[in-house]
Design an enzyme around this catalytic site. Sequence first.
Site, PDB file in Angstrom:
ATOM      1  N   LEU B 119      -0.977  42.466   2.325  1.00  0.00           N
ATOM      2  CA  LEU B 119      -1.074  42.479   0.847  1.00  0.00           C
ATOM      3  C   LEU B 119      -1.415  40.932   0.744  1.00  0.00           C
ATOM      4  CD1 LEU B 119       2.450  44.218  -0.056  1.00  0.00           C
ATOM      5  CD2 LEU B 119      -0.075  45.061  -0.335  1.00  0.00           C
ATOM      6  N   THR B 141      15.390  41.035  -6.083  1.00  0.00           N
ATOM      7  CA  THR B 141      14.269  40.653  -6.824  1.00  0.00           C
ATOM      8  C   THR B 141      13.137  39.881  -6.339  1.00  0.00           C
ATOM      9  OG1 THR B 141      15.938  41.001  -9.060  1.00  0.00           O
ATOM     10  CG2 THR B 141      13.924  39.776  -9.140  1.00  0.00           C
ATOM     11  N   GLU B 143       9.423  38.294  -6.772  1.00  0.00           N
ATOM     12  CA  GLU B 143       8.696  37.745  -8.113  1.00  0.00           C
ATOM     13  C   GLU B 143       7.143  37.944  -7.226  1.00  0.00           C
ATOM     14  OE1 GLU B 143      10.607  34.375  -6.760  1.00  0.00           O
ATOM     15  OE2 GLU B 143      12.374  35.944  -7.380  1.00  0.00           O
TER      16      GLU B 143
END
Lengths: 431, 204
Positions: B119, B141, B143
């Site tokens: 990616l 989480t 970012e």
Amino acid sequence: MRVENVRMLAQSQMTLYHNSKHKIRNILRTIDSLLDGDFPLEAGRRAFGRLRNVFNEFEKRIDRAKRLNDIKTIEQISNNINVKIYQVLPILGFILRSTNVRNAFELLDPLQSLADSALQGNPELILSSEWDYVPFAYPQSLEDLRSFVLIGLPASEAASALLVPLAGHELGHAVWRNRGIEGSTHVTVQYKCQELFKKEKTFVEFKERFPEYDPTHMVAKEILPETIAQSVEYAVFQAEEIFCDLFAYAVFGEGYVHAFSYILAPGSASHRRSKYPSYETRISTIQQVAQQEGVSLPDTQALNFLKELPHANARDRFVVRIAEESVSGVIKGLWTKIEQIVQEGAICRPNDTNASAHLREFRIGIPTHRPECLGDIVNAGWRLYYEILDSRKEDKIPERMDCLNEMLLKSIEVLEYRRRMADDTNRKKTS
Amino acid sequence: MILTAKKLAEEIRRGSRVDDQGIAIVPMPDIEKAERDGEASINLRLGRWFVSMRQSNETHIETVKGVGQFNENKFSKKHFVPFGENFVIHPSRFVLASTLEWIRIPNRYAAYVVGKSTLGRRGIIIETAAGVHPGFSGCLTLEIANVGEVPIRLYPGMMICQLFFHALEGELQSSNTIHGAQRKPRLGQLREDPVLSKLMKRRR
């Protein structure tokens, strides 16, 4: 008629036509703007599409009437358009709210699976959050959205996984209609009411309370007096509520009575509503069914319900009592029907072993690895909920409750994950 | 010391047996594959909730607790993307996402989140606060930023990052992480910083 009047009439009819066209344009614009939103499932988008078609059809019809200069038809269609907009606007709002991120979208997949198993046809579930505290359903009764089941949970509780059993109750209303239980129950309770009236004691009381009626007519079944019709009406409503309670119990087990208590207890110690069974009847009915399965449930007192007062009026008390007694005679049949539906649909029923296993995971702060059934997750959640309340660390309660809800919703997502993995494996096996 | 695939698999299996000394990852990743491939990390998948930044009438985001009054939620917008659909991240844009997996790390371990090179080469950088503390429990989480020049589609359920686990030296009695027990990405709470408070005080 004077020429001037004819001209004015024609002009006003043209105004009616143009007003209707304008209203259709506006409602179509509204639907189109709603279609621009994000949908957690395609069902909402499809429902908007269906409603769009309804108004497109109106537009074609009113245009045809105008071409034929058919004033009467224009008037009729214009009125139908008003009625349809009146009916559809709340539904548009409902579907729009189903896309709001306040909702716990994780609940959709297992509830859709449940609807697929319990309802005939290809039901499409829309779960929304409503600006109404009482959960409710539009159960496949909207003529334009026949295959859709619309369930609304209160907006303030839309993300509370512990309350998903209430959606089970609302789904029960859809099952009630979809499976034709309403019709057969109506016949049975009517018969039971008549049988009750034939009893001497009831007969005497009836004469006393309703001297204006001649009870012999009723015994001979020549006339169904208004009074018995009222009892039958109440009985059908009450039987439906009991059916939905038992359906929710079948699917969610103990979690249903806890969710029921959470949302409604203590209730008001005022006069009870005739169309609903009393809280005591509802809870004790579920308790009795559960007891037959070896499951022990708390009673109304333990669930913090206040005792409801009977009707102040003796006539109302009599009518409601007849309704209740007739309903008590159909409960066994309703439960048998639910057992059939559960069996036919291979609906997973919760069990104590799974809930206990999930609880052990929740206690150490992780969602469950291997959920099999939505009810097991919710029941484990309710057990931890009461453990948190009993822990006496009041300052930690809100934080721990939030954590519990997150674990529950993640567990429910894992249930979907496992379903998708299993579906794929099954598909590969069959191909 | 980084945990090997074999050790990781052992600890994840232990966690799946409801042993709070094991590493719990729910839903469980394909640990057999990790073992077979001899990897030293576990791949994690992208969850379905996203938080994007939006324009608002707030003038800025505050980074120090207790300074001024502002509502940072006004800057953020939540999205839910069903499986099978996608979230497009445009060049120079930034979005918060979370892992599909809920992770619980016992006090003996810490972990580091690292992006996937496949990616990264296409412009997606997982700019997470890479360290995951002992005792963490929840979805991570992430970012995510698109530093490339073309929009990129992200699909919930895709492999998005990898987690390397490290054994701690020394004993840790308890841990008090503040961003845990969440399934959705969020901005998180700012911590009180008494040292900074003292440094920021003005002389008369």
